[in-house]
Design a protein around this motif. Structure first.
Motif, PDB file in Angstrom:
ATOM      1  N   LEU A   1      -0.093   9.983  15.510  1.00 26.39           N
ATOM      2  CA  LEU A   1       0.917  10.115  14.464  1.00 26.39           C
ATOM      3  C   LEU A   1       2.288   9.766  15.012  1.00 26.39           C
ATOM      4  CD1 LEU A   1      -0.160  13.457  12.716  1.00 26.39           C
ATOM      5  CD2 LEU A   1      -0.923  11.124  12.254  1.00 26.39           C
ATOM      6  N   GLU A   2       3.092   9.118  14.182  1.00 27.55           N
ATOM      7  CA  GLU A   2       4.451   8.748  14.567  1.00 27.55           C
ATOM      8  C   GLU A   2       5.415   9.096  13.441  1.00 27.55           C
ATOM      9  OE1 GLU A   2       5.681   7.541  17.323  1.00 27.55           O
ATOM     10  OE2 GLU A   2       3.869   6.952  18.439  1.00 27.55           O
ATOM     11  N   LYS A   3       6.647   9.389  13.818  1.00 22.94           N
ATOM     12  CA  LYS A   3       7.728   9.522  12.843  1.00 22.94           C
ATOM     13  C   LYS A   3       8.624   8.294  12.953  1.00 22.94           C
ATOM     14  CE  LYS A   3       8.069  14.542  12.424  1.00 22.94           C
ATOM     15  NZ  LYS A   3       8.962  15.733  12.558  1.00 22.94           N
ATOM     16  N   VAL A   4       8.801   7.599  11.842  1.00 25.06           N
ATOM     17  CA  VAL A   4       9.627   6.398  11.817  1.00 25.06           C
ATOM     18  C   VAL A   4      10.985   6.788  11.258  1.00 25.06           C
ATOM     19  CG1 VAL A   4       9.819   4.022  11.033  1.00 25.06           C
ATOM     20  CG2 VAL A   4       7.554   5.033  11.396  1.00 25.06           C
ATOM     21  N   ILE A   5      11.996   6.749  12.112  1.00 28.15           N
ATOM     22  CA  ILE A   5      13.333   7.184  11.702  1.00 28.15           C
ATOM     23  C   ILE A   5      14.168   6.018  11.206  1.00 28.15           C
ATOM     24  CG2 ILE A   5      15.472   8.261  12.510  1.00 28.15           C
ATOM     25  CD1 ILE A   5      13.718   9.819  14.532  1.00 28.15           C
ATOM     26  N   SER A   6      14.028   4.875  11.858  1.00 25.79           N
ATOM     27  CA  SER A   6      14.796   3.693  11.434  1.00 25.79           C
ATOM     28  C   SER A   6      13.913   2.457  11.584  1.00 25.79           C
ATOM     29  CB  SER A   6      16.057   3.538  12.293  1.00 25.79           C
ATOM     30  OG  SER A   6      15.718   3.351  13.667  1.00 25.79           O
ATOM     31  N   GLY A   7      14.289   1.429  10.865  1.00 23.61           N
ATOM     32  CA  GLY A   7      13.517   0.196  10.900  1.00 23.61           C
ATOM     33  C   GLY A   7      13.045  -0.206   9.516  1.00 23.61           C
ATOM     34  N   GLU A   8      12.015  -1.021   9.477  1.00 21.56           N
ATOM     35  CA  GLU A   8      11.470  -1.517   8.216  1.00 21.56           C
ATOM     36  C   GLU A   8       9.983  -1.226   8.136  1.00 21.56           C
ATOM     37  OE1 GLU A   8      12.948  -5.417   6.370  1.00 21.56           O
ATOM     38  OE2 GLU A   8      13.265  -5.731   8.500  1.00 21.56           O
ATOM     39  N   CYS A   9       9.488  -1.119   6.919  1.00 25.36           N
ATOM     40  CA  CYS A   9       8.051  -1.015   6.688  1.00 25.36           C
ATOM     41  C   CYS A   9       7.647  -2.127   5.723  1.00 25.36           C
ATOM     42  CB  CYS A   9       7.690   0.345   6.096  1.00 25.36           C
ATOM     43  SG  CYS A   9       7.663   1.666   7.318  1.00 25.36           S
ATOM     44  N   ILE A  10       6.866  -3.048   6.199  1.00 26.00           N
ATOM     45  CA  ILE A  10       6.399  -4.157   5.380  1.00 26.00           C
ATOM     46  C   ILE A  10       5.028  -3.788   4.833  1.00 26.00           C
ATOM     47  CG2 ILE A  10       5.957  -6.619   5.271  1.00 26.00           C
ATOM     48  CD1 ILE A  10       8.829  -5.846   6.094  1.00 26.00           C
ATOM     49  N   ILE A  11       4.912  -3.728   3.510  1.00 22.19           N
ATOM     50  CA  ILE A  11       3.642  -3.364   2.893  1.00 22.19           C
ATOM     51  C   ILE A  11       2.619  -4.461   3.140  1.00 22.19           C
ATOM     52  CG2 ILE A  11       2.488  -2.744   0.740  1.00 22.19           C
ATOM     53  CD1 ILE A  11       4.620  -0.731   1.509  1.00 22.19           C
ATOM     54  N   LYS A  12       1.448  -4.066   3.628  1.00 24.58           N
ATOM     55  CA  LYS A  12       0.369  -5.029   3.875  1.00 24.58           C
ATOM     56  C   LYS A  12      -0.448  -5.191   2.595  1.00 24.58           C
ATOM     57  CE  LYS A  12      -0.752  -5.813   7.881  1.00 24.58           C
ATOM     58  NZ  LYS A  12      -0.460  -6.834   8.935  1.00 24.58           N
ATOM     59  N   LYS A  13      -0.635  -6.394   2.164  1.00 17.95           N
ATOM     60  CA  LYS A  13      -1.387  -6.672   0.930  1.00 17.95           C
ATOM     61  C   LYS A  13      -2.885  -6.555   1.156  1.00 17.95           C
ATOM     62  CE  LYS A  13       2.332  -7.581  -1.458  1.00 17.95           C
ATOM     63  NZ  LYS A  13       2.781  -6.671  -2.510  1.00 17.95           N
TER      64      LYS A  13
END
Length: 305
Positions: free
Chosen positions: A293-305
């Motif tokens: 498990l990770e916590k994403v604090i900053s950055g982008e999340c690109i939705i995978k189709k």
């Protein structure tokens, strides 16, 4: 910021009698009142008087500055915040020539959109800044619901989505001094009365507008007024530490939870993950392919189709 404010003053003929060397020596803070006066002049499409009429807020939008064209409303708002503009002041422009986005991205914002920035003095530390962005997303989504949009969703951390396409972006910036947050600037750009062809071709597939979705043009001044009212209601929760209430509203409208995404963190760290939810501090909670498990604090999340 200095260059952008000078360009604004030049465009409005406020520095026409100055030489290049004189401009170099200018203390821009001396021109803050002139910038405020420019923001009170008549504009063609966005009208402060129409927004203020029946505006049901205590402090958001009590000072509204509207410009015909600026490089970025966030830049002007930051300049005014440094020079004494009150918390709740709003900077709006009919057009932007260099709008700000995450990761230093910039683009033109054409006539027909809603481009604005709000100055806030929320008296919080840096750890709460992501929650301000999430609260703003909730306020935008509720605004769109009120004007007739069905099921607007929020893509972590700062986009509003209609039918899998982006209609709004949010950018939160802190104005700091000696490691203390003095003000927070919240920039909001809503693609309102625009056609898809108004955008660069590379953006058209993933973009939509309120005009396209609703099948009609809307009143930009009414849209702004509605948003300012929703924004104050949502940020009042924030001011009274109602963080869980904000997160509850955000989760109800989440476009990201339950999706497989490519996480793009700073320093070129990329990995695929499944989005489990969002933590109390506004970080995205994801499960990586290896089960960690990770916590994403900053950055982008690109939705995978």
């Amino acid at each position: 910021m200095r260059e952008e404010i000078i360009n604004l003053l030049k465009k409005e003929n406020k520095l026409s009698n100055k030489t290049i060397s004189e401009i170099k020596d200018i203390d821009l803070n001396d021109f803050s009142n002139i910038v405020k006066e420019l923001g009170k002049e008549d504009t063609e499409y966005i009208k402060a008087s129409e927004i203020s009429k029946d505006l049901d807020t205590d402090y958001i939008g009590k000072n509204i500055y509207v410009f015909k064209e600026v490089s970025s409303t966030n830049t002007v708002a930051k300049f005014l915040s440094i020079n004494g503009a009150e918390s709740g002041s709003v900077v709006i422009s009919e057009k932007q020539t260099k709008a700000k986005g995450r990761s230093g991205k910039s683009w033109e914002s054409p006539l027909g959109g809603v481009w604005l920035s709000i100055i806030l003095n929320p008296n919080v530390d840096y750890t709460k800044l992501p929650l301000i962005t999430l609260a703003t997303g909730v306020a935008v989504a509720k605004t769109l619901e009120k004007v007739g949009v069905e099921n607007p969703e929020i893509k972590w951390p700062n986009d509003i989505i209609i039918n899998d396409k982006k209609v709004c972006g949010i950018l939160t910036e802190a104005v700091s001094k000696f490691n203390t947050i003095e003000n927070v600037i919240i920039g909001v750009g809503i693609d309102a009365n625009l056609n898809i062809t108004d955008f660069p071709e590379k953006l058209q597939d993933g973009t939509t507008t309120l005009k396209e979705e609703l099948g009609r043009s809307g009143d930009e001044n009414l849209l702004i007024r509605t948003f300012l009212e929703e924004f104050e209601r949502t940020t009042e929760l924030f001011n009274h530490e109602g963080y869980e209430d904000i997160l509850k509203e955000w989760r109800k409208r989440s476009y990201t939870i339950g999706k497989i995404v490519e996480v793009r963190e700073p320093f070129n760290t990329y990995y695929d993950a499944y989005v489990l939810g969002i933590g109390k501090e506004g970080a995205l909670v994801v499960e990586k392919i290896d089960g960690t498990l990770e916590k994403v604090i900053s950055g982008e999340c690109i939705i995978k189709k």
